[in-house]
Scaffold this motif. Structure first.
Motif, short mmCIF file in Angstrom:
data_model
loop_
_atom_site.label_atom_id
_atom_site.label_comp_id
_atom_site.label_asym_id
_atom_site.label_seq_id
_atom_site.Cartn_x
_atom_site.Cartn_y
_atom_site.Cartn_z
N VAL A 261 0.84 -1.20 0.00
CA VAL A 261 0.00 0.00 0.00
C VAL A 261 0.87 1.25 0.00
CG1 VAL A 261 -1.63 1.36 1.37
CG2 VAL A 261 -1.98 -1.11 1.09
N TYR A 262 1.92 1.26 0.86
CA TYR A 262 2.80 2.43 0.92
C TYR A 262 3.48 2.66 -0.41
CZ TYR A 262 7.04 5.08 1.54
OH TYR A 262 8.06 5.98 1.34
N TRP A 263 4.11 1.61 -0.97
CA TRP A 263 4.82 1.79 -2.23
C TRP A 263 3.86 2.16 -3.36
CZ3 TRP A 263 8.63 -2.96 -1.98
CH2 TRP A 263 9.78 -2.57 -1.29
N GLY A 264 2.67 1.58 -3.36
CA GLY A 264 1.70 1.90 -4.41
C GLY A 264 1.25 3.35 -4.35
N ILE A 265 0.91 3.82 -3.15
CA ILE A 265 0.43 5.19 -3.00
C ILE A 265 1.56 6.20 -3.21
CG2 ILE A 265 -0.59 6.85 -1.38
CD1 ILE A 265 -2.14 4.58 -0.13
N SER A 266 2.77 5.85 -2.73
CA SER A 266 3.88 6.80 -2.84
C SER A 266 4.33 7.02 -4.27
CB SER A 266 5.08 6.33 -1.99
OG SER A 266 5.59 5.10 -2.47
N ASP A 267 3.95 6.14 -5.19
CA ASP A 267 4.24 6.39 -6.60
C ASP A 267 3.41 7.56 -7.14
OD1 ASP A 267 6.20 4.50 -6.99
OD2 ASP A 267 4.81 2.93 -7.62
N TYR A 268 2.32 7.87 -6.45
CA TYR A 268 1.46 8.98 -6.88
C TYR A 268 1.57 10.19 -5.95
CZ TYR A 268 -0.59 5.31 -9.75
OH TYR A 268 -0.77 4.29 -10.66
N PHE A 269 1.81 9.94 -4.68
CA PHE A 269 1.94 11.02 -3.70
C PHE A 269 3.38 11.03 -3.18
CE2 PHE A 269 -2.54 9.89 -3.74
CZ PHE A 269 -3.15 11.14 -3.85
N LEU A 270 4.19 11.93 -3.74
CA LEU A 270 5.61 11.94 -3.43
C LEU A 270 5.91 12.33 -2.00
CD1 LEU A 270 7.05 13.59 -6.68
CD2 LEU A 270 6.64 11.18 -6.19
N SER A 271 5.02 13.09 -1.39
CA SER A 271 5.27 13.54 -0.02
C SER A 271 5.33 12.38 0.96
CB SER A 271 4.19 14.54 0.42
OG SER A 271 2.90 13.96 0.36
N LEU A 272 4.75 11.24 0.60
CA LEU A 272 4.81 10.08 1.49
C LEU A 272 6.25 9.61 1.69
CD1 LEU A 272 1.79 7.78 0.58
CD2 LEU A 272 2.21 8.99 2.71
N SER A 273 7.07 9.73 0.65
CA SER A 273 8.47 9.32 0.79
C SER A 273 9.19 10.24 1.76
CB SER A 273 9.17 9.35 -0.58
OG SER A 273 9.19 10.66 -1.11
N TYR A 274 8.81 11.51 1.76
CA TYR A 274 9.41 12.46 2.70
C TYR A 274 8.99 12.11 4.13
CZ TYR A 274 10.00 16.75 5.39
OH TYR A 274 10.34 17.65 6.36
N LEU A 275 7.72 11.84 4.33
CA LEU A 275 7.24 11.48 5.67
C LEU A 275 7.90 10.19 6.15
CD1 LEU A 275 3.44 12.27 5.23
CD2 LEU A 275 5.13 13.63 6.47
N ASN A 276 8.06 9.23 5.25
CA ASN A 276 8.71 7.97 5.61
C ASN A 276 10.17 8.21 5.99
OD1 ASN A 276 8.76 4.96 5.71
ND2 ASN A 276 10.23 5.24 4.05
N HIS A 277 10.82 9.11 5.23
CA HIS A 277 12.22 9.45 5.51
C HIS A 277 12.35 10.07 6.89
CE1 HIS A 277 16.15 11.34 5.18
NE2 HIS A 277 15.60 12.53 5.31
#
Length: 333
Positions: free
Chosen positions: A143-159
């Motif tokens: 779910v995370y990888w799928g959504i983060s392909d469209y919402f880039l800010s998720l990678s920042y939050l994960n970082h």
């Protein structure tokens, strides 16, 4: 049950607020309205570095360029060239899509005379299109990888949240061991190989499904290069995967379950991923490809390894060799 309508209304309003806030945050991140990576930049640069109104080199990259100061090849170049100014805006865990959110603002702010963009062939293609498998990965990761392909800010939050996340096989422990041990090896690499034992082979050879990922990566790279004024040289620095260096690393990966179709082609200086990019980006007259693969192959010996035994990153020896190689490739006043 008289409270049920109120509970439903509260849940509805809370959902609307959360979704709206997240969409707003995504817009702020994508357009780099604020400097989301200010802390990372401050860690890699001195105040004097950041005060330059026009720097000699602006560096974009991932963890290979954002490693500790006592190891970082950029800091070794700084030490050897005190009259040359560098600003390093690299961030661990990001790829070209995240870089494109802030590249324009960094270029305008630091007005560089030249740019170094560091590419890592081991995972840059999955950074633009994450892996996906309900059988191989958890529901949460899919779910995370799928959504983060469209919402880039998720990678920042994960970082940002990763600092609070406990790690059984931490990178510090992994990198502190000089002897190869499968149980110590980097968990991200293990995850890639669990997905596909030929993961690294297919990435470097641009086999399915990485050929389509390459097309997405190329589109993002074109976006980056079109952001750079034509009179600014861009040095694309290609960091090899350890399997390309010699049989020591390839055998270690084999012990982890990795399979390689054609070691000779993968370890050739014009391996498919690089060769295809050189061909596809040749229209940019200001772009130069810097490939340290052959230099790494010559300098990596049983007495002096350039990569960590249980992690695909280059160690201090590797950073020394890389900085010396760049010293001969780049122009310094």
């Amino acid at each position: 049950m008289k409270f049920l309508p109120k509970i439903k209304k509260f849940a509805f309003n809370a959902t609307i607020i959360m979704v709206t806030s997240f969409l707003l945050f995504e817009v702020l991140y994508r357009f780099s309205v604020i400097d989301f990576y200010k802390a990372e930049t401050a860690h890699l640069n001195s105040e004097a570095d950041l005060e330059h109104t026009s720097v000699d080199f602006l560096v974009f990259g991932d963890s290979f360029s954002a490693t500790a100061k006592e190891i970082n090849y950029i800091d070794k170049l700084r030490e050897n060239n005190p009259e040359t100014s560098f600003v390093n805006v690299s961030v661990p865990g990001i790829g070209i899509r995240q870089v494109n959110t802030f590249a324009s603002s960094k270029i305008k702010k630091h007005n560089p005379k030249a740019i170094i963009y560091q590419i890592y062939v081991g995972n840059d293609l999955t950074d633009v299109d994450h892996l996906w498998s309900w059988k191989k990965f958890s529901i949460a990761r899919n779910v995370y990888w799928g959504i983060s392909d469209y919402f880039l800010s998720l990678s920042y939050l994960n970082h940002k949240l990763s600092v609070f996340r406990p790690r059984v096989n931490s990178r510090t422990y992994t990198m502190a061991t000089d002897v190869f041990k499968p149980e110590y090896y980097d968990q991200r690499t293990i995850r890639f190989l669990n997905f596909d034992t030929a993961y690294f082979n297919n990435t470097l050879m641009l086999k399915t499904p990485f050929a389509s990922r390459y097309d997405a990566w190329l589109d993002e790279m074109n976006t980056f290069l079109e952001t750079v004024p034509e009179d600014i040289p861009v040095h694309l620095l290609w960091i090899p995967h350890c399997s390309q260096i010699n049989s020591y690393y390839m055998n270690n990966l084999n012990a982890l379950g990795a399979t390689f179709e054609d070691a000779q082609t993968i370890q050739a200086s014009n391996y498919p991923f690089l060769a295809k990019a050189q061909q596809d980006l040749q229209a940019y007259q200001n772009v130069k490809h810097i490939n340290p693969l052959s230099v790494f192959q010559v300098n990596d010996t049983s007495e002096q390894r350039l990569y960590f035994a249980n992690d695909p990153h280059i160690n201090n020896n590797g950073n020394v060799v890389l900085s010396d190689f760049l010293q001969s490739e780049l122009r310094f006043e």
